[in-house]
Enzyme design. Sequence first.
Site, PDB file in Angstrom:
ATOM      1  N   HIS A 116       5.978  19.625  42.576  1.00 43.69           N
ATOM      2  CA  HIS A 116       6.747  20.088  44.074  1.00 43.69           C
ATOM      3  C   HIS A 116       5.993  21.416  44.751  1.00 43.69           C
ATOM      4  CE1 HIS A 116       9.387  23.031  41.895  1.00 43.69           C
ATOM      5  NE2 HIS A 116       9.296  23.579  43.286  1.00 43.69           N
ATOM      6  N   ASP A 137       8.195  16.759  37.058  1.00 43.72           N
ATOM      7  CA  ASP A 137       7.626  17.651  38.065  1.00 43.72           C
ATOM      8  C   ASP A 137       6.475  18.444  37.418  1.00 43.72           C
ATOM      9  OD1 ASP A 137       7.463  19.310  40.369  1.00 43.72           O
ATOM     10  OD2 ASP A 137       9.304  20.753  39.820  1.00 43.72           O
ATOM     11  N   GLY A 190       9.659  30.781  43.969  1.00 43.88           N
ATOM     12  CA  GLY A 190       8.449  31.410  44.029  1.00 43.88           C
ATOM     13  C   GLY A 190       8.210  31.492  42.642  1.00 43.88           C
ATOM     14  N   SER A 201       8.556  28.845  40.694  1.00 46.81           N
ATOM     15  CA  SER A 201       8.241  27.442  40.219  1.00 46.81           C
ATOM     16  C   SER A 201       6.757  27.174  39.943  1.00 46.81           C
ATOM     17  CB  SER A 201       8.693  26.509  41.539  1.00 46.81           C
ATOM     18  OG  SER A 201       9.706  26.531  41.528  1.00 46.81           O
TER      19      SER A 201
HETATM   20  C1  4AZ Z   1      12.735  26.724  43.513  1.00 49.80           C
HETATM   21  O1  4AZ Z   1      13.452  26.718  44.623  1.00 49.80           O
HETATM   22  C2  4AZ Z   1      13.714  27.230  42.475  1.00 49.80           C
HETATM   23  N1  4AZ Z   1      17.118  28.591  39.049  1.00 49.80           N
HETATM   24  C3  4AZ Z   1      13.140  27.587  40.982  1.00 49.80           C
HETATM   25  C4  4AZ Z   1      13.887  27.599  39.972  1.00 49.80           C
HETATM   26  C5  4AZ Z   1      15.199  27.706  40.040  1.00 49.80           C
HETATM   27  C6  4AZ Z   1      15.760  27.286  41.130  1.00 49.80           C
HETATM   28  C7  4AZ Z   1      15.341  27.192  42.333  1.00 49.80           C
HETATM   29  C8  4AZ Z   1      16.190  27.848  38.802  1.00 49.80           C
HETATM   30  O2  4AZ Z   1      11.714  26.850  43.363  1.00 49.80           O
END
Ligand code: 4AZ
Length: 540
Positions: free
Chosen positions: A345, A393, A488, A490
Site C-alpha cells: 500500500h 500487503d 509513516g 508502514s
Molecule cells: C497507516 O496508516 C497505519 N496502528 C499504519 C499502522 C497502523 C495504523 C495505520 C497500526 O499507515
Amino acid sequence: MGPALPLLLGLALVSLSPSPIAGVHQDEAYEDYAYYDYTEEPSTISDYDLSWLTDLFDVLDECEPNPCLNNGVCDNLVEGGYKCTCPRPYKGKQCEAREDPCKKAKCGRGECVLTDKAPFYECVCELPFRGPDCRKVSRCRPSPCLNGAKCKRGRTRTQFECLCPAGYSGKFCQVGPDDCMVGNGESYRGSVSVTAEGKACLPWNSHLIPNAGEILANSVDGLGPHSYCRNPDGESAPWCFIRKKSKLDWDLCDVKTCSVPPTVPVIHEATDPPTPAPSSGQFAQCGKPEPGRATARVFGGSKALPAAHPWQASMQVRPRGSFTPFRHHCGGILVGSCWVLTAAHCINRMHEMQVELGGVNLDKAEDSEQIIPVERFIIHEDYRETPDALHNDVAMLRLKGPKGQCAKETRFVKTACLPSGPLPDATECSISGWGATEQDSYSSQLLSAKVRLISKDRCTAPTVYGNRLDDSMICAGKMEGGVDSCQGDSGGPLVCQKDGTYYVYGVVSWGDSCGVKNKPGIYARVNHFIDWIAAKLLSD
Ligand code: 4AZ
C-alpha cells in the site's frame, strides 16, 4: 506456502500432546512393533534400530539451541515446551526481561538506578540528601564540590552552593575549562549534566529509562551509570533524559564548542571500510546489529540509536518527473544488498522512489547514510485493499545497481534475516520507524518500541478485529494500547530476536487508528511470504 519448520513443529506437537486415549494408541503401536519383532528377532537389545527414538528426542529437545537468554538454564517440560531458570535480575519466558527492583525501592529525594550487583538497584541522592534512601541531610560534609571548589551553606536546612574556581562551572563545579564538544558532540565525554533550560539530567541507568539495564550492560557510546549529556544518536548536540511532570522526556544540553582542535583525534565511525558484498547478492551476515550496540537502544524516550536497526529503510518519494525534494513516505526493510521489503500500500505508480539506509535523523545528512534510487518495484500479485483490511500487503523494491552491489554493508547498514518458521505468541519483538507519534505527524528521529506478538485467537475476538484478518497478517502490540506503529511507519520492520539474531517477522501494514486499546497493529506476516520473497531475491 510456509517453510518446512512449521510442519516439523506441528509434528512435534502431535507427538507431545498427552492424549486421554494414549493407552489405546500405545497398544496399537505395540502390536505393530510386536509383529515386526516376531519375524525378525534381533539377538540383543542393542540390535534394535532405535534411531527413531533418538530422532524423536531430537525433535523434542526444545532446549537445543538454548532459547534462554542472559545465561538462563533451560529444562524440557514433560508436558512439552521448555522452562528457563533465569539468574537474577533477569526474568521472563526466555530471561529476556529484567526485574525492576526500583518499583519497590524507596529513594526519598533521589533517583533509583539499576546496578549490576544485588540488590540490583541503588539510590542516587539529590544532594544534600544522603543515605541509602536519600532521607538524611548533610550539606557540606563531606563536600560535594569538585575541582577544589569551596562548599558554602545557605540559609535553609537544605541550601548549599559550590564556589567554583575560575573557569569551572556546574552545580558541583564539575565542568572544567576544557569541557567542550566538537561538531554535534557525538564524541563528547565531558561532565555537563543539566539541559539548556537548567533541568537536572537523569542518570542513563535510571529505572525510568526503559532500556536502562541494557545500557548499563553495554557501556557504549559514552552511556553508562552517570547523568552526563551525550549524543549517541546524531542529534544536533549532546542531550539527556529528564523527568517532566513525572513522565520521561529529553532535552538538549548547552555544551560549549571547543575553540581549538582537541588533542585526541575524533574518530568518525562512518569511515569504517565497508565489507565487500559477496557475489551471491547477499551481505556477509544478516540480523546482527553492531555488537554492543544491538541492545543499546533508548526506548520510551523513544529514540533509537544509530546501528541498532541497520535494516531500517526510509522509502522516500516525489512526483514522477519532478525535481522537488524527496520526502519520507514509508518504512522499508533491507533483505538483500539490492532488495528492500515494504508494504504494497506504500507504492504509488505516480511516485519516483529512493531509499535512505543507515540514517537515524531524516532532517540531517549523516555520514552513515546511503541513499539509493529505486529501479523498479514488485507488488504482491494477491495484494488486495478492502474497506476492512489490507490483504497480502507486501512489495519488493529493487534498488539501482549491479546484482549484489547496491547497498554497501557497513555497521549502519545490514540486512535483517528472513524467518524459518513461526515464533511463539507473546514473543517480545520491536518495531521502528519515522511515523506519526502522539505529538507529530512524522518524527525526524528514528523511533523504536517493544511490542509482543498477539495470538490469532485474541486478535480475532469480536471486540478486536473479528473476521477481518486472514493468514497473510499477524497482530502485534499491546492490547491495553499506548505502544504501536502508525502512519509513516508502514512498510517498516517488526523484528524479533532469536538466539541473538534479528528476524523480520512482520511488515507494518494497517490497524484501526494507532495506540488504541484493543486495536493492536496489523503486520504482513513475513512467514507467509517466504517463498515469494526468496523467489524475488534469487531472480536477480
Ligand atoms: C497507516 O496508516 C497505519 N496502528 C499504519 C499502522 C497502523 C495504523 C495505520 C497500526 O499507515
